[in-house]
Design an enzyme around this catalytic site. Sequence first.
Site, PDB file in Angstrom:
ATOM      1  CE  LYS A   1      36.978   4.263  88.728  1.00  0.00           C
ATOM      2  NZ  LYS A   1      38.363   4.204  88.219  1.00  0.00           N
TER       3      LYS A   1
ATOM      4  CE1 TYR B   1      35.259   6.949  90.676  1.00  0.00           C
ATOM      5  CE2 TYR B   1      33.997   5.394  92.001  1.00  0.00           C
ATOM      6  CZ  TYR B   1      35.208   5.916  91.609  1.00  0.00           C
ATOM      7  OH  TYR B   1      36.374   5.414  92.131  1.00  0.00           O
TER       8      TYR B   1
ATOM      9  CB  SER C   1      35.659   1.903  92.115  1.00  0.00           C
ATOM     10  OG  SER C   1      35.025   2.321  93.315  1.00  0.00           O
TER      11      SER C   1
ATOM     12  CB  ILE D   1      46.206   4.408  94.165  1.00  0.00           C
ATOM     13  CG1 ILE D   1      45.300   4.211  95.395  1.00  0.00           C
ATOM     14  CG2 ILE D   1      46.428   3.092  93.444  1.00  0.00           C
ATOM     15  CD1 ILE D   1      43.882   3.800  95.051  1.00  0.00           C
TER      16      ILE D   1
ATOM     17  CE1 TYR E   1      45.187  18.679  82.307  1.00  0.00           C
ATOM     18  CE2 TYR E   1      45.574  19.831  84.381  1.00  0.00           C
ATOM     19  CZ  TYR E   1      45.121  19.831  83.066  1.00  0.00           C
ATOM     20  OH  TYR E   1      44.631  20.989  82.516  1.00  0.00           O
TER      21      TYR E   1
ATOM     22  CG  ASN F   1      45.833   4.980  89.407  1.00  0.00           C
ATOM     23  OD1 ASN F   1      45.029   4.367  90.113  1.00  0.00           O
ATOM     24  ND2 ASN F   1      46.428   6.092  89.821  1.00  0.00           N
TER      25      ASN F   1
ATOM     26  CB  ILE G   1      42.606   3.910  99.197  1.00  0.00           C
ATOM     27  CG1 ILE G   1      42.142   2.574  98.576  1.00  0.00           C
ATOM     28  CG2 ILE G   1      44.101   3.911  99.433  1.00  0.00           C
ATOM     29  CD1 ILE G   1      42.386   1.353  99.441  1.00  0.00           C
ATOM     30  CG  LEU G   2      42.154   6.032 105.098  1.00  0.00           C
ATOM     31  CD1 LEU G   2      42.444   5.821 106.574  1.00  0.00           C
ATOM     32  CD2 LEU G   2      40.972   6.982 104.922  1.00  0.00           C
ATOM     33  CB  THR G   3      44.955   8.840  98.871  1.00  0.00           C
ATOM     34  OG1 THR G   3      43.659   9.422  98.659  1.00  0.00           O
ATOM     35  CG2 THR G   3      44.992   7.445  98.261  1.00  0.00           C
TER      36      THR G   3
END
Length: 267
Positions: free
Chosen positions: A162, A158, A145, A18, A38, A90, A191-193
Amino acid sequence: MGRVQDKVALVTGAASGIGLSAATLLAKEGAKVVLADYNIEGAKEVAAALKLEGLEATAVFVNALEEQSIKDAVEFTVDTYGALNILYNNVGGTNVRKDLDIVNMDLDEWDRTMDINLKSVLLGSRFAVPHMQKAGGGSIINTASMGGFASDAIRTGYGTSKAGVVHLTKYIATQYGKDNIRCNAIAPGLILTPAAINNLPAKMIEIFTKYNALPYNGEADDIGHAVVFLASDESKFMTGQTMQIEGGHYMANPTIADLNEFLTANN
């Protein structure tokens, strides 16, 4: 003239997924983009590729778990381009082998998840706001999220972190709106990353698709285009909001997919 022409943008987690989409689309719309990650080598490769297209981009290392590293990334952006107009917080994630239910979860993972998902948003915004005030305003965009809107069997840290991003977004918007600083968030669904495709079993992806209102899952550019919108003056009267971009996953009665299967089978 691009939609964010000559604006200066800092995107964290920009080497892939993303963040990569957002950084690329912002650059194509005229922004001077700093890709912070990173994975600094990956960020440098992306920045070099954007420069070959005649776009303005550079890379900087950031460790979202370290306050000084986040501050350094903000200062690098201002030192390089003279201002900061757009911040896209992000970076995020969790370790699903440790982020379990509340009885069994690893408490160190809880702390790490809060730091990388929530505290990093606070710190990035904390260091960016004074520069945006000097610039006469700006746009802060945070990645929340769909997990921040409904509970789950695992990923307790998580989802809680969020949900915190959603509310922190409102606080930032309230506290700095009179300085012409807007703050909004985006809550993606699946999301199909490349990371999602490589790490999620096909069956799990099918489950998400089944419960979406739409017959497919999202792609990185679905979020990247929303980032450009929130960064641009097209959204100038919008602040404190969280855009849920998740294919209608939470829109309907959660039994509807199974009921449709039942009705089809019995007609």
